[in-house]
Design a protein around this motif. Structure first.
Motif, PDB file in Angstrom:
ATOM      1  N   ASN A 237     -16.781  54.567 -24.385  1.00 54.40           N
ATOM      2  CA  ASN A 237     -15.751  55.127 -23.500  1.00 54.40           C
ATOM      3  C   ASN A 237     -16.302  56.275 -22.675  1.00 54.40           C
ATOM      4  O   ASN A 237     -15.990  56.404 -21.484  1.00 54.40           O
ATOM      5  CB  ASN A 237     -14.542  55.591 -24.310  1.00 54.40           C
ATOM      6  CG  ASN A 237     -13.733  54.447 -24.848  1.00 54.40           C
ATOM      7  OD1 ASN A 237     -13.801  53.323 -24.349  1.00 54.40           O
ATOM      8  ND2 ASN A 237     -12.962  54.710 -25.888  1.00 54.40           N
ATOM      9  N   LEU A 238     -17.129  57.110 -23.289  1.00 60.01           N
ATOM     10  CA  LEU A 238     -17.751  58.229 -22.576  1.00 60.01           C
ATOM     11  C   LEU A 238     -18.636  57.711 -21.449  1.00 60.01           C
ATOM     12  O   LEU A 238     -18.591  58.213 -20.324  1.00 60.01           O
ATOM     13  CB  LEU A 238     -18.556  59.075 -23.557  1.00 60.01           C
ATOM     14  CG  LEU A 238     -19.259  60.303 -23.022  1.00 60.01           C
ATOM     15  CD1 LEU A 238     -18.279  61.270 -22.388  1.00 60.01           C
ATOM     16  CD2 LEU A 238     -20.013  60.984 -24.143  1.00 60.01           C
TER      17      LEU A 238
ATOM     18  N   ARG B 103     -19.454  56.738 -15.629  1.00 58.92           N
ATOM     19  CA  ARG B 103     -19.653  55.778 -14.538  1.00 58.92           C
ATOM     20  C   ARG B 103     -18.498  55.804 -13.548  1.00 58.92           C
ATOM     21  O   ARG B 103     -18.707  55.674 -12.340  1.00 58.92           O
ATOM     22  CB  ARG B 103     -19.836  54.372 -15.100  1.00 58.92           C
ATOM     23  CG  ARG B 103     -21.193  54.173 -15.724  1.00 58.92           C
ATOM     24  CD  ARG B 103     -21.385  52.764 -16.203  1.00 58.92           C
ATOM     25  NE  ARG B 103     -22.743  52.582 -16.686  1.00 58.92           N
ATOM     26  CZ  ARG B 103     -23.108  51.633 -17.537  1.00 58.92           C
ATOM     27  NH1 ARG B 103     -22.224  50.766 -17.973  1.00 58.92           N
ATOM     28  NH2 ARG B 103     -24.356  51.546 -17.926  1.00 58.92           N
ATOM     29  N   LEU B 104     -17.286  55.977 -14.050  1.00 54.92           N
ATOM     30  CA  LEU B 104     -16.120  56.070 -13.168  1.00 54.92           C
ATOM     31  C   LEU B 104     -16.224  57.295 -12.273  1.00 54.92           C
ATOM     32  O   LEU B 104     -16.011  57.207 -11.056  1.00 54.92           O
ATOM     33  CB  LEU B 104     -14.835  56.120 -13.989  1.00 54.92           C
ATOM     34  CG  LEU B 104     -13.545  56.325 -13.199  1.00 54.92           C
ATOM     35  CD1 LEU B 104     -13.291  55.151 -12.251  1.00 54.92           C
ATOM     36  CD2 LEU B 104     -12.372  56.510 -14.142  1.00 54.92           C
ATOM     37  N   LEU B 105     -16.579  58.440 -12.849  1.00 58.91           N
ATOM     38  CA  LEU B 105     -16.732  59.655 -12.054  1.00 58.91           C
ATOM     39  C   LEU B 105     -17.833  59.490 -11.012  1.00 58.91           C
ATOM     40  O   LEU B 105     -17.681  59.912  -9.861  1.00 58.91           O
ATOM     41  CB  LEU B 105     -17.019  60.857 -12.957  1.00 58.91           C
ATOM     42  CG  LEU B 105     -15.864  61.313 -13.844  1.00 58.91           C
ATOM     43  CD1 LEU B 105     -16.340  62.370 -14.833  1.00 58.91           C
ATOM     44  CD2 LEU B 105     -14.713  61.831 -13.013  1.00 58.91           C
ATOM     45  N   ALA B 106     -18.941  58.857 -11.406  1.00 62.89           N
ATOM     46  CA  ALA B 106     -20.028  58.622 -10.454  1.00 62.89           C
ATOM     47  C   ALA B 106     -19.571  57.694  -9.337  1.00 62.89           C
ATOM     48  O   ALA B 106     -19.893  57.913  -8.162  1.00 62.89           O
ATOM     49  CB  ALA B 106     -21.237  58.024 -11.176  1.00 62.89           C
ATOM     50  N   SER B 107     -18.807  56.687  -9.673  1.00 65.09           N
ATOM     51  CA  SER B 107     -18.309  55.738  -8.677  1.00 65.09           C
ATOM     52  C   SER B 107     -17.363  56.414  -7.690  1.00 65.09           C
ATOM     53  O   SER B 107     -17.442  56.186  -6.482  1.00 65.09           O
ATOM     54  CB  SER B 107     -17.591  54.585  -9.385  1.00 65.09           C
ATOM     55  OG  SER B 107     -16.969  53.735  -8.465  1.00 65.09           O
TER      56      SER B 107
END
Length: 82
Positions: free
Chosen positions: A29-30, A35-39
């Motif tokens: 999950n981390l 990856r979501l923040l980077a995206s």
């Protein structure tokens, strides 16, 4: 860093860590959150040269991620074998 954790100065000390299913889930999950923040950052950067983010928002994100890492470290620490 824990006092009993191996360091580069103690190469003869080998540790084995067993990661529980819960620890594995938290790490996955981390990874996904990072990856979501980077995206999000990448999408914004493609549209505009600058992305304005409040320091409080960044601090909240980093604190949240640090707490998640703490959870995994605590779980691993319970299963640390030298």
């Amino acid at each position: 860093m824990a006092d009993n954790a191996p360091t580069s100065r103690s190469p003869s000390l080998i540790a084995a860590i067993t990661l529980s299913p819960e620890g594995y889930r938290i790490l996955c999950n981390l990874r996904d959150e990072l990856r979501l923040l980077a995206s999000i950052a990448e999408r914004q950067a493609n549209r505009e040269r600058q992305v304005l983010v409040c320091r409080n928002t960044m601090a909240h994100c980093f604190e949240h991620l640090a707490q998640r890492v703490d959870e995994v470290v605590d779980l691993c620490g319970k299963n640390l074998v030298f």
